[in-house]
Design a protein around this motif. Structure first.
Motif, PDB file in Angstrom:
ATOM      1  N   TRP A   1      16.180  17.828  23.439  1.00 44.98           N
ATOM      2  CA  TRP A   1      15.755  19.269  23.393  1.00 44.98           C
ATOM      3  C   TRP A   1      16.983  19.516  23.738  1.00 44.98           C
ATOM      4  N   PHE A   2      18.591  19.730  23.869  1.00 44.98           N
ATOM      5  CA  PHE A   2      19.621  19.802  24.879  1.00 44.98           C
ATOM      6  C   PHE A   2      19.818  21.752  24.750  1.00 44.98           C
ATOM      7  N   ARG A   3      20.827  21.919  25.426  1.00 41.23           N
ATOM      8  CA  ARG A   3      20.990  23.517  25.171  1.00 41.23           C
ATOM      9  C   ARG A   3      22.233  23.681  26.068  1.00 41.23           C
ATOM     10  N   GLN A   4      23.584  23.957  25.119  1.00 36.59           N
ATOM     11  CA  GLN A   4      24.873  23.802  25.833  1.00 36.59           C
ATOM     12  C   GLN A   4      25.690  25.558  26.021  1.00 36.59           C
ATOM     13  N   ALA A   5      25.630  26.573  27.486  1.00 35.39           N
ATOM     14  CA  ALA A   5      25.782  27.732  26.674  1.00 35.39           C
ATOM     15  C   ALA A   5      27.449  27.647  26.875  1.00 35.39           C
ATOM     16  N   PRO A   6      28.407  28.877  26.705  1.00 39.92           N
ATOM     17  CA  PRO A   6      29.767  28.139  26.787  1.00 39.92           C
ATOM     18  C   PRO A   6      30.630  27.650  28.325  1.00 39.92           C
ATOM     19  N   GLY A   7      30.692  27.532  28.945  1.00 35.35           N
ATOM     20  CA  GLY A   7      32.061  27.396  30.203  1.00 35.35           C
ATOM     21  C   GLY A   7      30.774  26.307  30.891  1.00 35.35           C
ATOM     22  N   LYS A   8      29.243  26.304  30.321  1.00 32.99           N
ATOM     23  CA  LYS A   8      28.435  25.437  31.228  1.00 32.99           C
ATOM     24  C   LYS A   8      28.020  23.916  30.895  1.00 32.99           C
ATOM     25  N   GLU A   9      27.303  22.774  31.410  1.00 31.67           N
ATOM     26  CA  GLU A   9      27.327  21.657  30.946  1.00 31.67           C
ATOM     27  C   GLU A   9      25.637  21.703  30.666  1.00 31.67           C
ATOM     28  N   ARG A  10      25.729  20.830  29.288  1.00 28.94           N
ATOM     29  CA  ARG A  10      24.928  20.332  28.644  1.00 28.94           C
ATOM     30  C   ARG A  10      23.528  19.958  29.188  1.00 28.94           C
TER      31      ARG A  10
ATOM     32  N   ALA B   1      22.680  29.435  23.982  1.00 30.52           N
ATOM     33  CA  ALA B   1      23.148  29.394  23.898  1.00 30.52           C
ATOM     34  C   ALA B   1      23.282  28.282  22.574  1.00 30.52           C
ATOM     35  N   MET B   2      23.969  27.387  22.705  1.00 31.34           N
ATOM     36  CA  MET B   2      23.622  25.667  21.517  1.00 31.34           C
ATOM     37  C   MET B   2      22.994  25.274  21.225  1.00 31.34           C
ATOM     38  N   TYR B   3      21.569  24.883  20.594  1.00 28.97           N
ATOM     39  CA  TYR B   3      21.436  23.795  20.936  1.00 28.97           C
ATOM     40  C   TYR B   3      20.735  22.574  20.248  1.00 28.97           C
TER      41      TYR B   3
ATOM     42  N   ALA C   1      15.279   5.768  25.152  1.00 24.42           N
ATOM     43  CA  ALA C   1      15.239   5.050  26.737  1.00 24.42           C
ATOM     44  C   ALA C   1      13.851   5.066  26.357  1.00 24.42           C
ATOM     45  N   TYR C   2      13.003   4.656  28.466  1.00 23.49           N
ATOM     46  CA  TYR C   2      11.807   5.090  28.428  1.00 23.49           C
ATOM     47  C   TYR C   2      12.266   4.495  30.644  1.00 23.49           C
ATOM     48  N   PRO C   3      11.835   5.501  30.644  1.00 23.67           N
ATOM     49  CA  PRO C   3      10.887   6.950  30.486  1.00 23.67           C
ATOM     50  C   PRO C   3      11.712   7.375  29.301  1.00 23.67           C
ATOM     51  N   CYS C   4      10.831   8.725  28.937  1.00 20.72           N
ATOM     52  CA  CYS C   4      12.245   9.542  27.627  1.00 20.72           C
ATOM     53  C   CYS C   4      12.067  11.022  28.417  1.00 20.72           C
ATOM     54  N   LEU C   5      13.210  10.678  28.853  1.00 18.78           N
ATOM     55  CA  LEU C   5      13.799  12.635  29.633  1.00 18.78           C
ATOM     56  C   LEU C   5      14.818  13.132  28.534  1.00 18.78           C
ATOM     57  N   PRO C   6      14.869  14.841  29.528  1.00 21.59           N
ATOM     58  CA  PRO C   6      15.121  15.362  28.693  1.00 21.59           C
ATOM     59  C   PRO C   6      16.445  15.102  29.083  1.00 21.59           C
ATOM     60  N   VAL C   7      17.407  13.764  29.712  1.00 16.14           N
ATOM     61  CA  VAL C   7      18.888  13.748  30.369  1.00 16.14           C
ATOM     62  C   VAL C   7      20.123  13.336  29.278  1.00 16.14           C
ATOM     63  N   ALA C   8      21.424  13.260  29.525  1.00 12.39           N
ATOM     64  CA  ALA C   8      21.609  13.617  27.764  1.00 12.39           C
ATOM     65  C   ALA C   8      22.142  12.238  27.272  1.00 12.39           C
TER      66      ALA C   8
ATOM     67  N   TRP D   1      23.280  12.293  18.489  1.00 16.50           N
ATOM     68  CA  TRP D   1      22.773  13.984  18.437  1.00 16.50           C
ATOM     69  C   TRP D   1      22.923  14.648  17.112  1.00 16.50           C
ATOM     70  N   GLY D   2      22.412  15.403  17.071  1.00 17.21           N
ATOM     71  CA  GLY D   2      22.492  16.777  15.872  1.00 17.21           C
ATOM     72  C   GLY D   2      23.722  17.968  16.637  1.00 17.21           C
ATOM     73  N   GLN D   3      24.075  18.221  15.021  1.00 11.44           N
ATOM     74  CA  GLN D   3      25.638  19.567  15.249  1.00 11.44           C
ATOM     75  C   GLN D   3      25.029  20.884  15.836  1.00 11.44           C
ATOM     76  N   GLY D   4      23.948  20.929  16.301  1.00 12.46           N
ATOM     77  CA  GLY D   4      23.210  22.154  16.968  1.00 12.46           C
ATOM     78  C   GLY D   4      23.153  23.451  15.889  1.00 12.46           C
ATOM     79  N   THR D   5      22.557  24.376  16.613  1.00 11.97           N
ATOM     80  CA  THR D   5      21.444  25.322  15.772  1.00 11.97           C
ATOM     81  C   THR D   5      22.447  26.803  17.000  1.00 11.97           C
TER      82      THR D   5
END
Length: 121
Positions: free
Chosen positions: A35-44, A90-92, A99-106, A112-116
């Motif tokens: 899971w990732f998130r991105q706020a307006p004007g910020k990096e994922r 943010a948009m999630y 990947a292994y190890p499985c880490l939250p690195v984009a 990827w999904g379209q986001g919610t």
């Protein structure tokens, strides 16, 4: 291959939300989901990731408020978000990879999904 997120909403600070991500069409060697998130004007930003064997990784900045989980029978991953803060707005997105190890690195996730959208006021 497809990832579909749902569960985003507008809530007040302090409330909880659970996001869902349903996966379809992925080969068996796609075993890392995140899971990732991105706020307006910020990096994922990476939020959490989970390997097929159940190994979890959560962003330390979230101070234990967010938890990733899954239901294999439904091919669905969840993100439980507690004690939400306006800064969580943010948009999630959910993502899948090998990947292994499985880490939250984009950069580790090719799908990827379209986001919610989650809005906290």
């Amino acid at each position: 291959v497809q990832l579909v997120e749902s569960g985003g909403d507008s809530v007040q600070a302090g409330k909880s939300l659970t996001l869902s991500c349903t996966a379809s069409g992925f080969p068996d060697n796609y075993y890392c989901f995140g899971w990732f998130r991105q706020a307006p004007g910020k990096e994922r930003e990476g939020v959490a990731a989970m390997n097929r064997d159940g190994t979890l990784s959560h962003a330390r900045s979230l101070k234990g408020r967010f938890t990733i989980s899954r239901d294999n029978a439904k091919s669905t991953h969840y993100l439980q978000m507690n004690d939400l803060e306006p800064e969580d707005t943010a948009m999630y997105f959910c993502a899948a990879g090998r990947a292994y190890p499985c880490l939250p690195v984009a950069g580790l996730f090719p799908s990827w999904g379209q986001g919610t959208q989650v809005t906290v006021s």
